[in-house]
Structure formats: structure tokens, C-alpha cells
Scaffold this motif. Structure first.
Motif, PDB file in Angstrom:
ATOM      1  N   LEU A 180      40.677 -33.913  13.100  1.00 56.53           N
ATOM      2  CA  LEU A 180      39.316 -34.404  12.914  1.00 56.53           C
ATOM      3  C   LEU A 180      38.801 -34.875  14.267  1.00 56.53           C
ATOM      4  N   ILE A 181      37.706 -34.253  14.743  1.00 57.59           N
ATOM      5  CA  ILE A 181      37.145 -34.597  16.050  1.00 57.59           C
ATOM      6  C   ILE A 181      35.681 -34.979  15.862  1.00 57.59           C
ATOM      7  N   GLY A 182      35.282 -36.071  16.504  1.00 56.93           N
ATOM      8  CA  GLY A 182      33.887 -36.464  16.472  1.00 56.93           C
ATOM      9  C   GLY A 182      33.483 -37.097  17.780  1.00 56.93           C
ATOM     10  N   ASP A 183      32.238 -36.844  18.191  1.00 54.81           N
ATOM     11  CA  ASP A 183      31.753 -37.484  19.406  1.00 54.81           C
ATOM     12  C   ASP A 183      30.544 -38.347  19.087  1.00 54.81           C
ATOM     13  N   SER A 184      30.459 -39.465  19.771  1.00 49.85           N
ATOM     14  CA  SER A 184      29.351 -40.399  19.637  1.00 49.85           C
ATOM     15  C   SER A 184      29.175 -40.805  18.178  1.00 49.85           C
ATOM     16  N   ALA A 185      28.014 -40.546  17.592  1.00 55.86           N
ATOM     17  CA  ALA A 185      27.815 -40.886  16.181  1.00 55.86           C
ATOM     18  C   ALA A 185      28.816 -40.139  15.302  1.00 55.86           C
ATOM     19  N   GLY A 186      29.124 -38.897  15.668  1.00 54.46           N
ATOM     20  CA  GLY A 186      30.132 -38.137  14.923  1.00 54.46           C
ATOM     21  C   GLY A 186      31.513 -38.753  15.048  1.00 54.46           C
ATOM     22  N   GLY A 187      31.784 -39.400  16.174  1.00 48.74           N
ATOM     23  CA  GLY A 187      33.044 -40.121  16.341  1.00 48.74           C
ATOM     24  C   GLY A 187      33.111 -41.333  15.434  1.00 48.74           C
ATOM     25  N   GLY A 188      31.981 -42.033  15.329  1.00 50.11           N
ATOM     26  CA  GLY A 188      31.919 -43.157  14.387  1.00 50.11           C
ATOM     27  C   GLY A 188      32.116 -42.698  12.962  1.00 50.11           C
ATOM     28  N   MET A 189      31.514 -41.545  12.626  1.00 51.31           N
ATOM     29  CA  MET A 189      31.666 -41.019  11.273  1.00 51.31           C
ATOM     30  C   MET A 189      33.107 -40.572  11.030  1.00 51.31           C
ATOM     31  N   ALA A 190      33.728 -39.938  12.022  1.00 55.37           N
ATOM     32  CA  ALA A 190      35.123 -39.524  11.875  1.00 55.37           C
ATOM     33  C   ALA A 190      36.014 -40.738  11.630  1.00 55.37           C
ATOM     34  N   PHE A 191      35.766 -41.812  12.347  1.00 55.83           N
ATOM     35  CA  PHE A 191      36.531 -43.047  12.159  1.00 55.83           C
ATOM     36  C   PHE A 191      36.318 -43.612  10.757  1.00 55.83           C
ATOM     37  N   ALA A 192      35.067 -43.654  10.322  1.00 58.31           N
ATOM     38  CA  ALA A 192      34.755 -44.157   8.977  1.00 58.31           C
ATOM     39  C   ALA A 192      35.417 -43.292   7.899  1.00 58.31           C
ATOM     40  N   LEU A 193      35.412 -41.970   8.097  1.00 59.58           N
ATOM     41  CA  LEU A 193      36.035 -41.075   7.118  1.00 59.58           C
ATOM     42  C   LEU A 193      37.543 -41.277   7.064  1.00 59.58           C
ATOM     43  N   SER A 194      38.160 -41.503   8.214  1.00 60.54           N
ATOM     44  CA  SER A 194      39.606 -41.747   8.208  1.00 60.54           C
ATOM     45  C   SER A 194      39.927 -43.057   7.490  1.00 60.54           C
ATOM     46  N   GLN A 195      39.056 -44.059   7.637  1.00 66.60           N
ATOM     47  CA  GLN A 195      39.252 -45.313   6.907  1.00 66.60           C
ATOM     48  C   GLN A 195      39.065 -45.104   5.405  1.00 66.60           C
TER      49      GLN A 195
END
Length: 123
Positions: A67-82
Motif C-alpha cells: 500500500l503506497i500513498g503520497d501526501s493526502a494519499g499517504g494520510g489515507m493509506a495510514f488511516a486505512l491500515s489503522q
């Protein structure tokens, strides 16, 4: 998942990055085109991407998903992993966050230290 403050879609630089990623790894890249604000709310967006992520993990196995996300997508990737953690779901084999947007309030006092050096932050 792409950045763009949840209001912009993919930039040309994203496609260059994806091309290089495919070229250098030989892997398949799944690129969700998630719903954007203001027409869509965060809950709708995260539910769409969460469902796609779970379906992908179920189809190819967590060991084959990064799972890779940058900027806002990075925040979303983090939220999805949580959310996966909270739902007792299987995590992707790797999670890579590129300059993740983690504090939408920009209230962290440490931000002031880097603000003058960051051409994008503009606290």
C-alpha cells in the motif's frame, strides 16, 4: 494513492512515478481513482478505497500487496491500515507513506520549525 489534498486527481508526475515503479519492479500497480471533495465526503472516499483494498488482498494475498500513498494519499493509506487493524483485517505486506498528510489541523508546534524551509507547507 495519490496526493492532491483530497480535491485533485492524479498529476502527470504521478503517472511518471507509476511507470518507473512498474518498470523497475515488474509488479502490477492498482491505481484507485477515488471520489474527491467537495462533491464527496471523506467517509465515502475511504469506504470505496477500503473496499477495493480488502478485495485486492483477498484476491492476490496480503503478501503480494504494498500500500503506497503520497501526501493526502499517504494520510489515507495510514488511516486505512489503522482501519484494517481495528477491523482485525489482514495488513498489506508493506505500507509506504511518501510525505503523508497526517495532521489536517496543522496544529503540531514542530511545523513552525520547518515552515520557513518548506515551499509547500505555508502554515
Amino acid at each position: 494513492m495519490h496526493g492532491g489534498a483530497y480535491v485533485s486527481s492524479y498529476f502527470p508526475e504521478h503517472w511518471v512515478f507509476f511507470g518507473k515503479l512498474i518498470e523497475r519492479t515488474g509488479r502490477t500497480v492498482v491505481i484507485p481513482d477515488y471520489p474527491l471533495a467537495p462533491e464527496h465526503q471523506f467517509e465515502e472516499t475511504t469506504e470505496m478505497v477500503y473496499t477495493a483494498l480488502v478485495n485486492l488482498i483477498n484476491r492476490v494475498g496480503a503478501e503480494n500487496v504494498t500500500l503506497i500513498g503520497d501526501s493526502a494519499g499517504g494520510g489515507m493509506a495510514f488511516a486505512l491500515s489503522q482501519k484494517l487493524r481495528d477491523d482485525k483485517g489482514v495488513q498489506p505486506s508493506q505500507i509506504i507513506l511518501l510525505s503523508p498528510l497526517l495532521d489536517m489541523t496543522k496544529s503540531n508546534p514542530e511545523i513552525l520549525k520547518v515552515d520557513k524551509y518548506d515551499p509547500i507547507l505555508r502554515r
